[in-house]
Motif scaffolding. Structure first.
Motif, PDB file in Angstrom:
ATOM      1  N   LYS A 230     -43.336 -41.215  -3.174  1.00 50.93           N
ATOM      2  CA  LYS A 230     -43.583 -41.580  -4.576  1.00 50.93           C
ATOM      3  C   LYS A 230     -43.526 -40.386  -5.531  1.00 50.93           C
ATOM      4  O   LYS A 230     -44.176 -40.369  -6.582  1.00 50.93           O
ATOM      5  CB  LYS A 230     -44.920 -42.331  -4.746  1.00 50.93           C
TER       6      LYS A 230
ATOM      7  N   ARG B 214     -34.912 -43.950 -10.163  1.00 52.97           N
ATOM      8  CA  ARG B 214     -36.145 -43.138 -10.276  1.00 52.97           C
ATOM      9  C   ARG B 214     -35.862 -41.633 -10.338  1.00 52.97           C
ATOM     10  O   ARG B 214     -36.773 -40.833 -10.535  1.00 52.97           O
ATOM     11  CB  ARG B 214     -37.059 -43.417  -9.064  1.00 52.97           C
TER      12      ARG B 214
ATOM     13  N   THR C 272     -41.064 -38.193  -8.012  1.00 55.87           N
ATOM     14  CA  THR C 272     -39.799 -38.328  -8.734  1.00 55.87           C
ATOM     15  C   THR C 272     -38.980 -37.053  -8.540  1.00 55.87           C
ATOM     16  O   THR C 272     -39.417 -35.975  -8.957  1.00 55.87           O
ATOM     17  CB  THR C 272     -40.059 -38.532 -10.246  1.00 55.87           C
TER      18      THR C 272
ATOM     19  N   ASP D 281     -33.824 -46.946  -6.198  1.00 56.33           N
ATOM     20  CA  ASP D 281     -34.223 -45.566  -5.903  1.00 56.33           C
ATOM     21  C   ASP D 281     -33.492 -44.572  -6.817  1.00 56.33           C
ATOM     22  O   ASP D 281     -34.098 -43.647  -7.339  1.00 56.33           O
ATOM     23  CB  ASP D 281     -33.958 -45.218  -4.434  1.00 56.33           C
TER      24      ASP D 281
END
Ligand code: PEP
Length: 253
Positions: free
Chosen positions: A123, A164, A125, A161
């Motif tokens: 989690k 992000r 970035t 994904d």
């Protein structure tokens, strides 16, 4: 809508006391209205993360990044730091593939793909760096070269994904050299990368990705660079070590 972002990479600079002073100054100097428009991130050295996190915890103007992570979850890698450790220390972001890591630590596109995966799984970035050397720029095939860095390290990701990830285009010839890419050069590359992402994924995904410029960005040139339609902010090295310069850059949107 993609975010405007200014991220400061402190590299191997600042003792703990100096880093805490810099953090407090930045928190106090970032104007309130910046909160709605732009995301501000600082990336101190690993050993300062927890202390800086403690200073940042009662505010939401400035966010915390690490400068690197290992590609494995845990194990016998003396001196290395995992993505889960960074997340547990309070980092929300991690710089991956900085040109100094690629050059001095021989990080390949393949290894960086693994780092991106492990960051996302924890989690974090990823702030994924790409960019060409002066030699490649002069040969003329710089767009293909940087596009290939994205392809080999990011294009295995599913849409949700990739959406992000923050991308930072940093021409190596402009990092720490005082030589900045012109706004036309930055715009050309940013637009080309966005088009390439759109062709592999979708216009919508590419439009929503933040693509930052890095390479001798400073208060005197940030306004012009950030005015380019495909430049969504900056990854700042040297100028992020001065609270005044860093905050002036943030105010350049
Ligand atoms: C960097 O290393 O990410 C960078 C952009 O450095 P500088 O701003 O010092 O060129």
């Amino acid at each position: 809508m993609r975010k405007k972002i200014v991220a400061g990479n402190w590299k191997m600079n600042k003792t703990l006391d100096e880093g805490l002073k810099l953090t407090s100054e930045i928190v106090n100097m970032v104007p309130d209205e910046v909160n709605n428009d732009a995301l501000v991130i600082i990336a101190p050295p690993f050993v300062h993360l927890t202390a800086v996190r403690n200073l940042l915890k009662d505010q939401d103007r400035v966010h915390l990044a690490a400068q690197n992570c290992h590609s494995e979850e845990s194990g016998a890698y003396t001196g290395e730091i995992s993505a889960s450790m960074l997340a547990s220390a309070g980092a929300g972001y991690v710089i991956i593939g900085h040109s100094e890591r690629r050059e001095y630590f021989h990080e390949t596109n393949e290894e960086l793909a693994k780092k991106v995966n492990i960051a996302l799984a924890n989690k974090l970035t990823p702030v994924f760096c790409c960019g060409e050397s002066l030699e490649i720029r002069e040969e003329g095939n710089y767009v293909e070269y940087v596009s290939n860095q994205l392809k080999e390290s990011l294009f295995h990701l599913p849409d949700e994904d990739l959406s992000r990830v923050i991308i930072a285009y940093e021409p190596i010839w402009a990092i720490g050299t005082g030589k900045t890419a012109s706004s036309e050069q930055a715009q050309e590359m940013h637009a080309a990368l966005r088009k390439y992402i759109a062709s592999a994924y979708s216009d919508e995904l590419a439009d929503n990705l933040s693509v930052l410029y890095g390479g001798s960005c400073k208060p005197s040139n940030a306004r012009k660079l950030f005015a380019c339609p495909d430049v969504d902010g900056g990854l700042i090295g040297g100028a992020s070590l001065s609270s005044r310069d860093f905050v002036d850059i943030i105010k350049s949107f």
